[in-house]
Design a protein around this motif. Structure first.
Motif, PDB file in Angstrom:
ATOM      1  N   GLU A  33       0.881  -1.270  -0.126  1.00  0.00           N
ATOM      2  CA  GLU A  33       0.036  -0.002   0.035  1.00  0.00           C
ATOM      3  C   GLU A  33       0.739   1.274   0.212  1.00  0.00           C
ATOM      4  O   GLU A  33       0.329   2.295  -0.481  1.00  0.00           O
ATOM      5  CB  GLU A  33      -0.996   0.298   1.372  1.00  0.00           C
ATOM      6  CG  GLU A  33      -1.885  -1.113   1.426  1.00  0.00           C
ATOM      7  CD  GLU A  33      -3.099  -1.193   0.657  1.00  0.00           C
ATOM      8  OE1 GLU A  33      -3.272  -0.099   0.056  1.00  0.00           O
ATOM      9  OE2 GLU A  33      -3.961  -1.836   0.554  1.00  0.00           O
ATOM     10  N   ASP A  34       2.076   1.122   0.741  1.00  0.00           N
ATOM     11  CA  ASP A  34       2.982   2.347   0.694  1.00  0.00           C
ATOM     12  C   ASP A  34       3.836   2.435  -0.498  1.00  0.00           C
ATOM     13  O   ASP A  34       4.765   3.547  -0.524  1.00  0.00           O
ATOM     14  CB  ASP A  34       3.808   2.085   1.960  1.00  0.00           C
ATOM     15  CG  ASP A  34       4.700   1.025   1.916  1.00  0.00           C
ATOM     16  OD1 ASP A  34       4.671   0.246   1.153  1.00  0.00           O
ATOM     17  OD2 ASP A  34       5.380   1.020   2.904  1.00  0.00           O
ATOM     18  N   SER A  85       6.377   0.845  -1.439  1.00  0.00           N
ATOM     19  CA  SER A  85       7.809   0.448  -1.203  1.00  0.00           C
ATOM     20  C   SER A  85       7.972  -0.692  -2.374  1.00  0.00           C
ATOM     21  O   SER A  85       7.321  -1.391  -3.108  1.00  0.00           O
ATOM     22  CB  SER A  85       7.843  -0.349   0.281  1.00  0.00           C
ATOM     23  OG  SER A  85       6.931  -1.213   0.333  1.00  0.00           O
ATOM     24  N   THR A 130      -3.687  -3.909  -4.704  1.00  0.00           N
ATOM     25  CA  THR A 130      -3.106  -4.004  -3.422  1.00  0.00           C
ATOM     26  C   THR A 130      -4.410  -4.860  -2.653  1.00  0.00           C
ATOM     27  O   THR A 130      -5.265  -5.020  -3.012  1.00  0.00           O
ATOM     28  CB  THR A 130      -3.092  -2.519  -2.898  1.00  0.00           C
ATOM     29  OG1 THR A 130      -4.497  -2.086  -2.670  1.00  0.00           O
ATOM     30  CG2 THR A 130      -2.107  -1.784  -3.408  1.00  0.00           C
TER      31      THR A 130
END
Length: 371
Positions: free
Chosen positions: A314-315, A317, A338
């Protein structure tokens, strides 16, 4: 102050190794080199140990100098090992048994010995988990022509494959049995999707029936049935795909059946657990809702659904599935998602996301339940 010019000169003379920009810029070169050695069977020729570039060239029908240069690059990438050639004896130079070489002196100079590294051994066709088929598929014209059409995709949103070949990807495969066979073989063994890792990570019951929807040739279902002897299985996919299934195993006799059909229309009923491996990422959201809706109509409330796909962080990365997401953009109208995006798709289709199980492979298992 007198040392400054010398220091600057030293800086200019220091080697500058490629940056990530250069790795990206030369990526198609690395892929083309890899494809060339696999097509010529070089990894298989090294199954019994290292050979000289000359020996490899003679056995593969290639020329020494181009082959040596190609293998040198792949050695630098960690797939082959390069050794200095041992000095040739006078007898070996003039042996009557030696094949007559039509190479120029230029082409024969600097010959080296090459062997496979552990990573390179996966390119052999005769090893478990061989990556030969994935290499040939991902370096095929289906992919490089679709990639070349990406500038147009950014303007239109349409897959580059459609622009390059004039038909959607799966329609093309339906009329191209050789490419379809390559695709199925590659999907069975492509890197980052280990069936053993996935089967070990999935929460299967001790008994019941597992229905593998869009299960390809049944590689994952086979692994599940081997690991869980109390389960039976149904393999469901396109007729041409299930015809080449991998389930003929004495240990599995009487524990499986294969059905063909279209998961946009109907899927087998009566399963206790349903699998969707690498299916939803091929399709846009609305089509995913259609597939899941057909599946929901076939099952009872409480039936477990295991969606095996990459789950993007979600971030934002780093994750290797970001590259797979671009393949989806090139070929089809699908995407990687996601956990939140999976939750929304499932909720729209009559399922509830329970949790996500990471695996040692590229994929995760999205565990859901029919409501």
């Amino acid at each position: 102050m007198a040392t400054a010019p010398d220091a600057r000169q030293d800086d200019r003379a220091a080697p500058r190794f490629p940056s990530p920009l250069y790795d990206l810029m030369y990526g198609h070169i690395h892929a083309s080199v890899l494809r060339a050695v696999v097509l010529h069977g070089i990894p298989d020729l090294l199954a019994d140990g290292p050979l000289t570039a000359g020996e490899l060239a003679a056995r593969s029908g290639t020329r020494v100098e181009p082959l040596r240069r190609v293998l040198r690059l792949l050695a630098a990438r960690g797939l082959f090992r390069e050794f200095p050639a041992p000095p040739a004896s006078p007898e070996s130079r003039v042996s009557p048994a030696s094949p007559v070489s039509h190479e120029s002196d230029d082409e024969q100079r600097g010959e080296s010995v090459f062997g496979l590294t552990e990573s390179g051994a996966a390119l052999r066709s005769d090893v478990p988990g061989s990556q030969r088929a994935p290499v040939l598929m991902f370096t095929d014209e289906m992919f490089h022509r679709s990639a070349a059409a990406l500038p147009g995709t950014l303007r239109s949103g349409e897959p580059g494959f459609d622009a390059a070949f004039g038909v959607p990807f799966f329609d093309y495969l339906a009329d191209a049995p050789v490419k379809s066979g390559l695709f199925d073989a590659a999907m069975t063994s492509r890197p980052g999707t280990s069936n053993a890792d996935i089967a070990e990570s999935c929460p299967f019951p001790a008994s019941g029936t597992v229905v593998d929807v869009g299960g390809g040739r049944g590689g994952l279902l086979r692994e599940v049935l081997v690991r869980f002897p109390g389960l039976t299985g149904v393999l469901f996919d396109r007729p041409g795909t299930v015809a080449g299934h991998l389930l003929d195993d004495e240990a599995l006799t009487g524990r499986w059946r294969a059905e063909d059909g279209d998961f946009f229309t109907a899927v087998p009923r009566g399963g206790d657990v349903y699998l969707l491996k690498n299916v939803l990422h091929d399709w846009p959201d609305e089509d995913c809702v259609r597939i899941l809706g057909v599946l929901r109509a076939a099952v009872e409330p409480g039936t477990r659904l295991l969606v095996v796909d990459a789950v993007l962080p979600e971030d934002g990365s780093a994750h290797p599935a970001f590259a797979v997401d671009i393949i989806m953009l090139m070929l089809v109208r699908g995407r990687e998602r996601t956990a939140g995006e999976f939750r929304d798709l499932l909720a729209r289709s009559g399922f509830r996301l329970d949790h996500v199980v990471p695996t040692p492979s590229l994929s995760s298992v999205v565990v859901a339940e029919a409501v």
